[in-house]
Design an enzyme around this catalytic site. Sequence first.
Site, PDB file in Angstrom:
ATOM      1  N   LYS A   9       0.834  -1.210   0.000  1.00 48.66           N
ATOM      2  CA  LYS A   9       0.000   0.000   0.000  1.00 48.66           C
ATOM      3  C   LYS A   9       0.869   1.260   0.000  1.00 48.66           C
ATOM      4  CE  LYS A   9      -2.158  -1.153   3.835  1.00 48.66           C
ATOM      5  NZ  LYS A   9      -1.619  -2.475   4.208  1.00 48.66           N
ATOM      6  N   ARG A  36      -9.371   0.573   8.786  1.00 45.45           N
ATOM      7  CA  ARG A  36      -8.938  -0.788   9.084  1.00 45.45           C
ATOM      8  C   ARG A  36      -9.962  -1.565   9.906  1.00 45.45           C
ATOM      9  NH1 ARG A  36      -3.117   0.174   8.285  1.00 45.45           N
ATOM     10  NH2 ARG A  36      -1.954  -1.767   8.445  1.00 45.45           N
ATOM     11  N   ARG A  85      11.865  -6.274   4.857  1.00 48.03           N
ATOM     12  CA  ARG A  85      11.856  -4.842   5.176  1.00 48.03           C
ATOM     13  C   ARG A  85      12.429  -4.608   6.582  1.00 48.03           C
ATOM     14  NH1 ARG A  85       6.229  -1.597   5.039  1.00 48.03           N
ATOM     15  NH2 ARG A  85       5.850  -2.787   6.925  1.00 48.03           N
ATOM     16  N   ARG A 116      11.821  -1.083  11.953  1.00 47.41           N
ATOM     17  CA  ARG A 116      10.462  -1.151  12.521  1.00 47.41           C
ATOM     18  C   ARG A 116      10.331  -2.387  13.392  1.00 47.41           C
ATOM     19  NH1 ARG A 116       5.879   0.131   8.104  1.00 47.41           N
ATOM     20  NH2 ARG A 116       4.713  -1.139   9.599  1.00 47.41           N
ATOM     21  N   ARG A 149      -0.318  -9.835  12.898  1.00 45.67           N
ATOM     22  CA  ARG A 149      -0.882  -8.706  12.143  1.00 45.67           C
ATOM     23  C   ARG A 149      -1.789  -9.211  11.029  1.00 45.67           C
ATOM     24  NH1 ARG A 149       4.404  -5.549  10.526  1.00 45.67           N
ATOM     25  NH2 ARG A 149       3.002  -4.243   9.310  1.00 45.67           N
TER      26      ARG A 149
HETATM   27  P1  B4P Z   1       4.632  -1.509   1.975  1.00 45.68           P
HETATM   28  O1  B4P Z   1       4.257  -0.762   0.744  1.00 45.68           O
HETATM   29  O2  B4P Z   1       5.405  -0.762   2.979  1.00 45.68           O
HETATM   30  O3  B4P Z   1       3.356  -2.161   2.715  1.00 45.68           O
HETATM   31  P2  B4P Z   1       2.126  -1.595   3.499  1.00 45.68           P
HETATM   32  O4  B4P Z   1       0.969  -2.405   2.977  1.00 45.68           O
HETATM   33  O5  B4P Z   1       2.018  -0.105   3.357  1.00 45.68           O
HETATM   34  O6  B4P Z   1       2.517  -1.914   5.009  1.00 45.68           O
HETATM   35  P3  B4P Z   1       1.892  -1.952   6.485  1.00 45.68           P
HETATM   36  O7  B4P Z   1       0.487  -2.492   6.447  1.00 45.68           O
HETATM   37  O8  B4P Z   1       2.906  -2.671   7.275  1.00 45.68           O
HETATM   38  O9  B4P Z   1       1.895  -0.527   7.071  1.00 45.68           O
HETATM   39  P4  B4P Z   1       1.074   0.464   7.974  1.00 45.68           P
HETATM   40  O10 B4P Z   1       2.063   1.518   8.153  1.00 45.68           O
HETATM   41  O11 B4P Z   1      -0.231   0.813   7.336  1.00 45.68           O
HETATM   42  O12 B4P Z   1       5.397  -2.812   1.495  1.00 45.68           O
HETATM   43  C1  B4P Z   1       5.927  -3.773   2.366  1.00 45.68           C
HETATM   44  C2  B4P Z   1       7.247  -4.298   1.838  1.00 45.68           C
HETATM   45  O13 B4P Z   1       7.069  -4.967   0.591  1.00 45.68           O
HETATM   46  C3  B4P Z   1       8.290  -3.192   1.572  1.00 45.68           C
HETATM   47  O14 B4P Z   1       9.520  -3.622   1.997  1.00 45.68           O
HETATM   48  C4  B4P Z   1       8.259  -3.020   0.053  1.00 45.68           C
HETATM   49  O15 B4P Z   1       9.496  -2.603  -0.465  1.00 45.68           O
HETATM   50  C5  B4P Z   1       7.933  -4.436  -0.404  1.00 45.68           C
HETATM   51  N1  B4P Z   1       7.181  -4.443  -1.655  1.00 45.68           N
HETATM   52  C6  B4P Z   1       6.225  -3.567  -2.044  1.00 45.68           C
HETATM   53  N2  B4P Z   1       5.744  -3.879  -3.277  1.00 45.68           N
HETATM   54  C7  B4P Z   1       6.430  -5.036  -3.650  1.00 45.68           C
HETATM   55  C8  B4P Z   1       6.380  -5.865  -4.824  1.00 45.68           C
HETATM   56  N3  B4P Z   1       5.565  -5.607  -5.839  1.00 45.68           N
HETATM   57  N4  B4P Z   1       7.185  -6.951  -4.859  1.00 45.68           N
HETATM   58  C9  B4P Z   1       8.029  -7.230  -3.830  1.00 45.68           C
HETATM   59  N5  B4P Z   1       8.133  -6.470  -2.704  1.00 45.68           N
HETATM   60  C10 B4P Z   1       7.334  -5.382  -2.620  1.00 45.68           C
HETATM   61  O16 B4P Z   1       0.689  -0.199   9.405  1.00 45.68           O
HETATM   62  C11 B4P Z   1       1.578  -0.434  10.485  1.00 45.68           C
HETATM   63  C12 B4P Z   1       0.835  -0.634  11.828  1.00 45.68           C
HETATM   64  O17 B4P Z   1       0.217   0.624  12.250  1.00 45.68           O
HETATM   65  C13 B4P Z   1      -0.361  -1.598  11.848  1.00 45.68           C
HETATM   66  O18 B4P Z   1       0.051  -2.941  12.068  1.00 45.68           O
HETATM   67  C14 B4P Z   1      -1.219  -1.056  13.047  1.00 45.68           C
HETATM   68  O19 B4P Z   1      -0.728  -1.480  14.300  1.00 45.68           O
HETATM   69  C15 B4P Z   1      -1.021   0.439  12.951  1.00 45.68           C
HETATM   70  N6  B4P Z   1      -2.105   1.106  12.191  1.00 45.68           N
HETATM   71  C16 B4P Z   1      -1.928   1.754  11.003  1.00 45.68           C
HETATM   72  N7  B4P Z   1      -3.126   2.248  10.571  1.00 45.68           N
HETATM   73  C17 B4P Z   1      -4.046   1.889  11.501  1.00 45.68           C
HETATM   74  C18 B4P Z   1      -5.464   2.081  11.592  1.00 45.68           C
HETATM   75  N8  B4P Z   1      -6.152   2.710  10.638  1.00 45.68           N
HETATM   76  N9  B4P Z   1      -6.119   1.572  12.673  1.00 45.68           N
HETATM   77  C19 B4P Z   1      -5.446   0.931  13.642  1.00 45.68           C
HETATM   78  N10 B4P Z   1      -4.111   0.711  13.614  1.00 45.68           N
HETATM   79  C20 B4P Z   1      -3.407   1.179  12.545  1.00 45.68           C
END
Ligand code: B4P
Length: 192
Positions: free
Chosen positions: A14, A89, A128, A134, A146
Amino acid sequence: MFNLVLFGPPGSGKGTQSDKLVEKYKLVHLSTGNLLREEIAHHTPLGMEAKSFMDKGQLVPDEVVIGMVDNYFDKHKGARGFLFDGFPRTVAQARALDNLLDLKMTSISAVVALEVTEEELVKRLLNRGKTSGRSDDTNEEVIRKRYAVYLKETAPVSEHYKKVKKFESVKGEGTVEEIFNAVCKAIDKKLE
Ligand code: B4P
């Protein structure tokens, strides 16, 4: 306004896709994960509360997240539209977002979900974790927790948007560029 939700499990890409989408569609990026990590970095009371949940792989309480989103809206009054990354979420967050957008006389235009298997998610997040510093990315047990929380609390949010025919899903595995093209196609279909 054009308001997009990017939906998907932790590590589905995302954040990666959001960076490209905000540029193409000229949207304000609202990542609740990034906002929470900023609060933690500044050692605010909100950040300290959030950290205790995030480190265990749990969601931060709805009222904390919704209050933070409300403040962010106030800071970006002239926005052309928002890209919601990692929010809503829970179903309660989705309802709160509908209400906040109602007050602005706008609504969600489209929701695009990234589909990735659990094994691929675990692999990406552990990878990552080697460089991100992190604490929620370094322990496999926390990563799997998670994902379990996602299935139980976040996946049902899709029904909220399917009911109003705003939901599209795309394969989130492949190169970043391939996925970006698929996401843009899904958005453009909703914009027609
Ligand atoms: P990202 O792009 O970083 O993934 P994400 O889905 O944004 O991550 P996440 O769900 O952990 O983050 P959030 O901050 O929202 O990609 C992950 C990895 O994959 C990276 O290393 C990237 O380089 C790699 N990658 C990407 N695309 C790729 C591809 N095509 N091929 C190969 N590799 C690839 O959440 C973090 C925490 O915050 C949650 O667990 C929760 O505790 C809290 N939180 C956030 N929002 C919340 C909400 N609304 N309500 C309650 N808690 C919340």
